[in-house]
Design a protein around this motif. Structure first.
Motif, PDB file in Angstrom:
ATOM      1  N   PRO A 166     -66.889  22.057  29.895  1.00  0.00           N
ATOM      2  CA  PRO A 166     -66.482  22.162  31.308  1.00  0.00           C
ATOM      3  C   PRO A 166     -65.133  21.472  31.531  1.00  0.00           C
ATOM      4  N   THR A 167     -64.498  21.736  32.650  1.00  0.00           N
ATOM      5  CA  THR A 167     -63.245  21.067  33.014  1.00  0.00           C
ATOM      6  C   THR A 167     -63.465  19.558  33.083  1.00  0.00           C
ATOM      7  N   GLY A 168     -62.550  18.798  32.516  1.00  0.00           N
ATOM      8  CA  GLY A 168     -62.649  17.330  32.539  1.00  0.00           C
ATOM      9  C   GLY A 168     -62.561  16.769  31.136  1.00  0.00           C
ATOM     10  N   TRP A 169     -61.642  15.834  30.944  1.00  0.00           N
ATOM     11  CA  TRP A 169     -61.398  15.308  29.599  1.00  0.00           C
ATOM     12  C   TRP A 169     -62.617  14.609  29.023  1.00  0.00           C
TER      13      TRP A 169
ATOM     14  N   GLY B 147     -57.609  20.653  24.407  1.00  0.00           N
ATOM     15  CA  GLY B 147     -56.646  20.859  25.481  1.00  0.00           C
ATOM     16  C   GLY B 147     -57.248  21.568  26.661  1.00  0.00           C
ATOM     17  N   GLU B 148     -56.521  21.446  27.777  1.00  0.00           N
ATOM     18  CA  GLU B 148     -56.935  22.090  29.018  1.00  0.00           C
ATOM     19  C   GLU B 148     -55.747  22.818  29.627  1.00  0.00           C
ATOM     20  N   GLU B 149     -56.072  23.856  30.401  1.00  0.00           N
ATOM     21  CA  GLU B 149     -55.010  24.618  31.071  1.00  0.00           C
ATOM     22  C   GLU B 149     -54.233  23.755  32.053  1.00  0.00           C
TER      23      GLU B 149
ATOM     24  N   SER C 179     -61.989  23.205  42.664  1.00  0.00           N
ATOM     25  CA  SER C 179     -61.414  22.007  42.042  1.00  0.00           C
ATOM     26  C   SER C 179     -62.285  20.790  42.323  1.00  0.00           C
ATOM     27  N   GLY C 180     -62.360  19.915  41.317  1.00  0.00           N
ATOM     28  CA  GLY C 180     -63.091  18.668  41.490  1.00  0.00           C
ATOM     29  C   GLY C 180     -62.155  17.516  41.823  1.00  0.00           C
ATOM     30  N   THR C 181     -60.871  17.780  41.971  1.00  0.00           N
ATOM     31  CA  THR C 181     -59.928  16.683  42.181  1.00  0.00           C
ATOM     32  C   THR C 181     -59.176  16.773  43.500  1.00  0.00           C
TER      33      THR C 181
ATOM     34  N   SER D 165     -52.572   9.153  38.939  1.00  0.00           N
ATOM     35  CA  SER D 165     -52.112  10.227  38.056  1.00  0.00           C
ATOM     36  C   SER D 165     -50.887  10.951  38.605  1.00  0.00           C
ATOM     37  N   HIS D 166     -51.009  12.254  38.818  1.00  0.00           N
ATOM     38  CA  HIS D 166     -49.869  13.071  39.218  1.00  0.00           C
ATOM     39  C   HIS D 166     -49.674  13.105  40.732  1.00  0.00           C
ATOM     40  N   ASN D 167     -50.492  12.362  41.481  1.00  0.00           N
ATOM     41  CA  ASN D 167     -50.299  12.331  42.938  1.00  0.00           C
ATOM     42  C   ASN D 167     -49.075  11.469  43.277  1.00  0.00           C
TER      43      ASN D 167
HETATM   44  C1  G6P Z   1     -57.633  15.978  35.912  1.00  0.00           C
HETATM   45  C2  G6P Z   1     -58.638  15.867  34.795  1.00  0.00           C
HETATM   46  C3  G6P Z   1     -58.602  17.112  33.951  1.00  0.00           C
HETATM   47  C4  G6P Z   1     -58.807  18.343  34.795  1.00  0.00           C
HETATM   48  C5  G6P Z   1     -57.805  18.373  35.926  1.00  0.00           C
HETATM   49  C6  G6P Z   1     -58.035  19.526  36.915  1.00  0.00           C
HETATM   50  O1  G6P Z   1     -56.352  15.963  35.382  1.00  0.00           O
HETATM   51  O2  G6P Z   1     -58.361  14.749  33.997  1.00  0.00           O
HETATM   52  O3  G6P Z   1     -59.579  17.025  32.950  1.00  0.00           O
HETATM   53  O4  G6P Z   1     -58.645  19.496  34.016  1.00  0.00           O
HETATM   54  O5  G6P Z   1     -57.861  17.157  36.650  1.00  0.00           O
HETATM   55  O6  G6P Z   1     -59.281  19.412  37.526  1.00  0.00           O
HETATM   56  P1  G6P Z   1     -59.685  20.328  38.751  1.00  0.00           P
HETATM   57  O7  G6P Z   1     -61.150  20.062  38.968  1.00  0.00           O
HETATM   58  O8  G6P Z   1     -58.830  19.935  39.933  1.00  0.00           O
HETATM   59  O9  G6P Z   1     -59.410  21.757  38.362  1.00  0.00           O
END
Ligand code: G6P
Ligand code: ZN
Length: 578
Positions: free
Chosen positions: A368-371, A387-389, A521-523, A136-138
């Motif tokens: 919740p956060t996550g598409w 949409g998400e922030e 964050s989960g990412t 992704s954006h990494n």
């Molecule tokens: C990815 C997911 C999104 C999520 C974003 C931030 O882009 O696809 O659905 O909103 O990460 O996630 P985070 O847990 O890091 O806030």
């Protein structure tokens, strides 16, 4: 050691097929490698880790083990965001796909396929699934990140029941089933046959653009984009949308060739961080705040699912963007002319969309956060736009967020708002559209503070402290200038399948709709990232021109006080503000 090829392959001689070659499947011994835990965004690691012996092969084999017989004889898609190691990875994946009984792989030319384009490909061609090579954006390159993810039959990221299974197999794997097929030339569109295994190299724009053409009015967009009083820049950040931007904006919609910036996908994204926000898309931001600023500017991320929308000297927050798109969609975008089925946003995304839903009488969902949480709603025809922030916006034409879709949605809205404005007349700008929206609905002033690389223990202690604050708070309590409505740790029950997701973020909701939210964050990849989301609602037009940080100063102070963030983490300022 050789094992029998899957039933339908080596033993079956298909006389009619040109270039037919038989292949054998070798059983290559391997051992489990630790840490191949797969989330819904797939597996992301340093590129060098993936390039290590059998690292990628182990995960791919585990995927096929997890899918089992279901994937045999099926067709899957394959492509990625153009990053370093993708072309080598394709060849490994093709050998394993053939060795595991997949009958056909549809690969994007040059190994390219944006994430939403893969979702469209799966849906249009009725594929069993698809593999996306992206982090992704990494950042990308030999010293940066690589990633792989599997999307399932409706084009959505594989659900947990599959990703958990994959992880299980990575822990017990002992054998790779590798077909000894030669390298496939990815530079030419066409089909190559190896026995009954087939590889089709396709134009990566074809299915995706066909879907976008069903959503938008391309001739109307072209007429708008070629107006003399309109100007446009799209910054692909040297990532995957570079491969789509020329064919889409220039060839299809008549934009000038020089309106595409950083439009060549590069294996290391030119050394940049392919994330479309005010920090990382700095060249675009500088241009949009210069005296040469075009009317409209946009950017997308590594794999083309995120977007940022800018007007001349103006930033549209992702939370406002989805609300504005939802408010105008029926009038401005043909796909939505029958109205919206419903709208959805993730919990930390601002309440701007809620106000649109309320006014328009639309079903509304807070997830919740996550598409992945939007997918169920879309499959059940409950949600059209979401949409998400975190710079994600999209709709039910695919099952991923879609950067180019968001850009076309904004162009459609601009075209619609200017349809009665003669060239040279009073052009309705991006800022005008947002200001009009705020006049109608009020402004949810919004900001996110990220504290990256915090010690996990400290972050957990802070969340535990916030839990205790929630437990001892009640409606009517004062928090600085704000009066509490509710405080909780967000939990979500999926209205379609009844599944429950707990502990999705601490939220304080105040009586005027303002909110303070804390989440981990989960990412993130190192330590913990604390995200603080702050939102203050105002209907006061005098506040519309003000900078968000100025408006939010007092509520941010309250948030830091309540959480004792500095005390727990030792941080006196965030690492990133968006
Ligand atoms: C990815 C997911 C999104 C999520 C974003 C931030 O882009 O696809 O659905 O909103 O990460 O996630 P985070 O847990 O890091 O806030
Ligand atoms: Zn992405």
């Amino acid at each position: 050691q050789q094992i029998a090829a899957p039933q339908r392959s080596t033993s079956v001689k298909v006389a009619a097929v040109a270039q037919m070659e038989d292949f054998t499947v070798n059983s290559v011994p391997t051992q489990p490698i630790e840490g191949q835990k797969t989330g819904t965004s797939g597996l992301r690691k340093k590129t060098k880790v993936f390039m290590g012996d059998n690292y990628l092969a182990n995960w791919i084999q585990s995927l096929f083990n997890a899918l089992g017989e279901e994937a045999q004889g099926k067709t899957i898609g394959l492509g990625g965001d153009g990053r370093y190691f993708n072309k080598e990875a394709v060849q490994i994946i093709l050998r394993l796909a053939a060795g595991n009984g997949v009958s056909k792989v549809v690969v994007g030319k040059d190994a390219i396929m944006a994430t939403p384009a893969m979702s469209a490909l799966i849906r249009r061609r009725g594929l069993y699934g698809g593999l996306i090579m992206s982090a992704s954006h990494n950042p990308g390159g030999p010293e940066e990140d690589w990633g792989i993810k599997f999307n399932y039959s409706s084009g959505e990221p594989a659900p947990e029941k599959i990703t958990d299974k994959i992880y299980g197999f990575t822990q017990s794997i002992s054998e790779l089933k590798m077909a000894d097929i030669p390298e496939v030339d990815l530079s030419k569109v066409g089909t190559t046959q190896f026995g009954s295994f087939e590889v089709e190299v396709v134009d990566y724009t074809a299915e995706y653009f066909a879907t976008l053409k069903e959503v938008f009015d391309f001739p109307a967009l072209k007429a708008f984009m070629t107006r003399a009083d309109f100007s446009f820049v799209f910054d692909a950040l040297h990532a995957v949308t570079g491969a789509y931007a020329g064919p889409l904006f220039v060839d299809e919609l008549g934009a000038k060739a020089d309106s595409i910036h950083n439009g060549t996908p590069l294996p290391d994204f030119g050394g940049g961080h392919p994330d479309p926000n005010l920090t990382y898309a700095h060249d675009l931001v500088e241009l949009m705040w210069s005296d040469k600023a075009p009317v409209f500017g946009a950017a997308s991320d590594g794999d083309g699912d995120r977007n940022m929308v800018l007007g001349s000297h103006f930033f549209v927050t992702p939370s406002d963007s989805v609300a504005i798109i939802a408010a105008s969609a029926q009038a401005a975008i043909p796909y939505f002319k029958g109205g919206l089925k419903g709208v959805a946003r993730s919990m930390p995304t601002s309440g701007a969309l809620d106000r649109v839903a309320q006014k328009m009488g639309l079903p509304f969902y807070e997830t919740p956060t996550g598409w992945k949480f939007f997918g169920n709603l879309m499959d059940a025809d409950q949600c059209s736009i979401c949409g998400e922030e975190s710079f994600g916006t999209g709709a039910d034409h695919v099952r991923e967020k879609d950067g180019l879709w968001a850009v076309l949605a904004w162009l459609s809205i601009l075209a619609y708002k200017n349809k009665d404005v003669p060239e040279g007349g009073k052009f309705v700008s991006v800022k005008d559209i947002v200001m009009d929206h705020w006049k109608q609905f009020g402004r949810n002033v919004y900001s996110r503070y990220d504290y990256e690389g915090v010690e996990s223990e400290a972050a957990n202690k802070m969340i535990a402290h916030l839990e205790s604050v929630i437990a001892s708070s009640k409606k009517g309590d004062k928090f600085g200038e704000y009066t509490l409505e509710t405080a909780d740790n967000f939990a979500y029950t999926d209205p379609i399948d009844g599944s429950v997701a707990k502990n999705q973020g601490i939220r304080f909701v105040f009586q005027d709709g303002s909110r303070i939210i804390f989440r981990l964050s989960g990412t993130g990849s190192a330590g913990a990232t604390i995200r603080l989301y702050i939102e203050a609602y105002t209907a006061d037009e005098a506040a519309f021109e003000k900078d968000a940080q100025e408006v939010l100063k007092s509520i941010i102070g309250t948030a830091l006080e309540v959480s004792k963030l500095q005390e727990f983490t030792g941080r006196d300022k965030p690492t990133v503000i968006t």
